[in-house]
Design an enzyme around this catalytic site. Structure first.
Site, short mmCIF file in Angstrom:
data_model
loop_
_atom_site.label_atom_id
_atom_site.label_comp_id
_atom_site.label_asym_id
_atom_site.label_seq_id
_atom_site.Cartn_x
_atom_site.Cartn_y
_atom_site.Cartn_z
CG ASP A 63 -1.78 1.24 1.32
OD1 ASP A 63 -2.61 1.44 0.42
OD2 ASP A 63 -1.60 2.00 2.28
CD GLU A 71 -2.08 2.74 -3.52
OE1 GLU A 71 -2.97 3.59 -3.77
OE2 GLU A 71 -1.81 2.36 -2.37
#
Length: 610
Positions: free
Chosen positions: A257, A304
């Site tokens: 993330d 990401e």
């Protein structure tokens, strides 16, 4: 780190890095037996306990008598504030022994949130839906973070126990069963992990060591200490965590993330060190099938990032970090803005066909050019990076859930535009990601929701959500993120796939995924020069022509270099007609030209000499 249980000896080894603690006691079982942990010079506290059983509770007792959960706990059955529990993770290994994992270029990722994927909100209920995903053509299932968080309703990004599986989802056994079921259907499992911050409630890591730093700040709270004093062991904690999921639960890939919020100015970036550790444990380029075992097949790290930084996925010997994939945003933004006209925030850098073409054929819209949103240059060139390194979408949990009313793309555009978007996604040169329900045009929202136990924190979340949207929605309040009804309204309505128009959308997805498999998955496409608003490209034995505007366009087949072909898919058929034709396997011969209606996409299958 944490508690390692051996079922053969019924013995557990406990290890905690706690340099801030001069002494720790281990308290076990209902009888609260106490054991002194031995501290070494590096701040690790260890002890062994015999006669243990899986599920047995334990806690760490500090010098001042506080009972704290293990910072590397495998399970928190009574919540993040309660005692930890022993887990026999060895029982999870190799339950599906004939699994042959898809390679990255074969990935078609389906992103789901366990809590809202079914009314039950559990791994067990999600398992029941896996066969329909496999039949559709999904090859990898990505689950939002499952690390233990406060309460029972959360996206997962407020996790505070990076090694523990959320109890209300089904705990460790539930996750292991989910992975086993997916592997039994030939699907990989991607787990979303968060290494840039921890949640605000139940975060006890600071009680043990310098896990956080005030040198940086993330949008979600304190940054992790990856480059400050005593950061070596903090880095080791998270590297071991990644290996833990890959080894103990047989996870195929990790989605990292928001790596742009992992702050590390050292000469050897954390992400590069993490990838090196994964390569050492599993290999980086083993062939799948014969010669590759379940334990030695390559595992993937997919980062990401909104930085448009190709170093993430360039080889380490080429100056990169060597990660397998980049969860990139520009494709989504280009499609979304073209269809909706929204230009707020980061959407300011998008809006025209030029941006769509760059995202479609070059991965990044901005690769060093000026960003109006940031008021500076942004990104670098991804030239030379294989297309399978980029994961793209037309919607995901962020792009839907971070909207005030959680609207999905199906609620923002016309049916023709929705089919246009999905057709581009599934014929793109990149790895496609579908957000749960997208495959049948789900219309229920996906809201932002939380369930903290701290009333002050709940109120702060409410007020923060209001402030976030006040500029754009004057006088309108967002759905209450704390209300259970907000969560319930976000649960999928799977039955929509059994009636129109969901049934027809599902058939279009199925056929386009079939074409994708036949043409090699994520692969470079050959762009064909045609006049805008049409974009065209050759993909293996197929040619894709897309009208990127609302007015009809007549396209001569010789304009796209086609002599002989037949229509395999066209996005504009009426729902019932499309479903009937595709289910019957009927194809239509293409004449000398194709009339593309507004937002129409046609896939031509080339014949001999085509």
């Amino acid at each position: 780190m944490g508690a390692e249980y051996n079922s053969e000896t019924r013995q557990a080894e406990f290890c905690v890095w706690a340099p801030l603690r001069s002494r720790l006691l281990l308290e076990t079982g209902e009888d609260r037996l106490l054991y002194t942990m031995q501290r070494d010079d590096d701040g690790y506290h260890r002890c062994e306990v015999k006669g243990c059983e899986p599920g047995q509770s334990y806690a760490l007792v500090t010098e001042d008598g506080r009972r704290l959960p293990d910072p590397a706990s495998r399970f928190q059955p009574d919540g993040v504030h309660g005692p930890s529990a022993l887990v026999d993770t060895r029982a999870f290994l190799m339950r599906t022994t004939d699994y042959i994992a898809p390679r990255l270029h074969e990935y078609v990722i389906y992103e789901l949130h366990v809590g809202t994927f079914s009314p039950e909100g559990t791994f067990a209920a999600a398992i029941q839906q896996l066969p329909r995903l496999a039949e559709l053509g999904i090859t990898a299932v990505e689950i939002l973070p499952v690390a233990a968080f406060a309460g029972e309703r959360n996206w997962g990004y407020d996790g505070v126990q990076p090694y523990a599986v959320q109890a209300c989802y089904g705990g460790p056994e539930g996750l292991a069963s989910f992975v086993d079921a997916a592997h039994g259907l030939g699907m990989a499992v991607v787990l979303d992990v968060v290494y840039n911050h921890l949640g605000p409630e139940g975060n006890y890591l600071r009680e043990f060591g310098p896990y956080f730093t005030d040198a940086y700040r993330t949008p979600w709270g304190e940054a992790i200490n990856f480059d400050g004093p005593d950061s070596d062991e903090v880095r080791a904690y998270f590297i071991r965590n990644a290996l833990f999921w890959l080894e103990k639960y047989d996870i195929d890939a990790l989605r990292l993330d928001a790596v742009h919020a992992i702050y590390d100015t050292g000469a050897r970036p954390f992400l590069s060190e993490l990838q090196a550790a994964v390569d050492e444990a599993f290999g980086s380029d083993l062939p799948m099938g014969s010669g590759a075992t379940a334990s030695r097949r390559p595992r993937y790290l997919i980062a990401e990032s909104d930085m448009n930084d190709s170093r993430l996925v360039r080889r380490r010997d080429d100056g990169g970090y060597g990660l397998a994939g980049h969860w990139a945003d520009d494709f989504h933004h280009a499609v979304h803005v073209l269809l909706t006209g929204e230009r707020r925030g980061y959407y300011a850098d998008f809006g025209g066909l030029e941006q769509l073409e760059r995202a479609m054929f070059q991965a990044y819209n901005l690769s060093g050019g000026y960003s109006a949103h940031r008021r500076r240059r942004h990104g670098n060139s991804p030239e030379g990076v294989p297309t399978e390194r980029f994961v793209v979408c037309i919607q995901n949990h962020d792009q839907v859930g971070n909207r005030m009313f959680g609207e999905r793309l199906s609620q923002l555009v016309t049916p023709e535009q929705y089919r246009f978007a999905l057709s581009l996604l599934l014929t793109s040169p990149y790895v496609p990601l579908l957000f749960m329900g997208e495959e049948y045009g789900e219309t229920r929202p996906f809201y932002f929701f939380v369930d903290h136990g701290d009333e002050a924190l709940l109120e702060a979340t409410r007020e923060g959500r209001k402030r976030e949207f006040a500029e754009f929605y004057d006088g309108v309040e967002p759905p209450d993120p704390v209300a259970e009804s907000t969560f319930n309204d976000s649960v999928l309505d799977i039955s929509a796939a059994e009636r129109q128009p969901g049934k027809a959308i599902l058939e279009l997805y199925r056929e386009l995924l079939r074409i994708r498999r036949e043409s090699g998955g994520a692969r470079t496409v050959e762009r064909i020069a045609v006049a805008l608003p049409v974009i065209a490209y050759r993909r293996g034995g197929f040619v894709v022509c897309a009208n990127c505007g609302e007015n009809a366009v007549a396209l001569g087949l010789r304009q796209v270099g086609v002599e002989r072909s037949h229509v395999r898919v066209c996005s504009w058929m009426a729902a019932e007609e499309l479903a009937e034709q595709l289910s019957a396997g009927v194809s239509v011969d293409a004449g000398p030209s194709v009339q593309l209606p507004g937002w129409g996409v046609v896939v031509l299958e080339l014949g001999e000499g085509g």
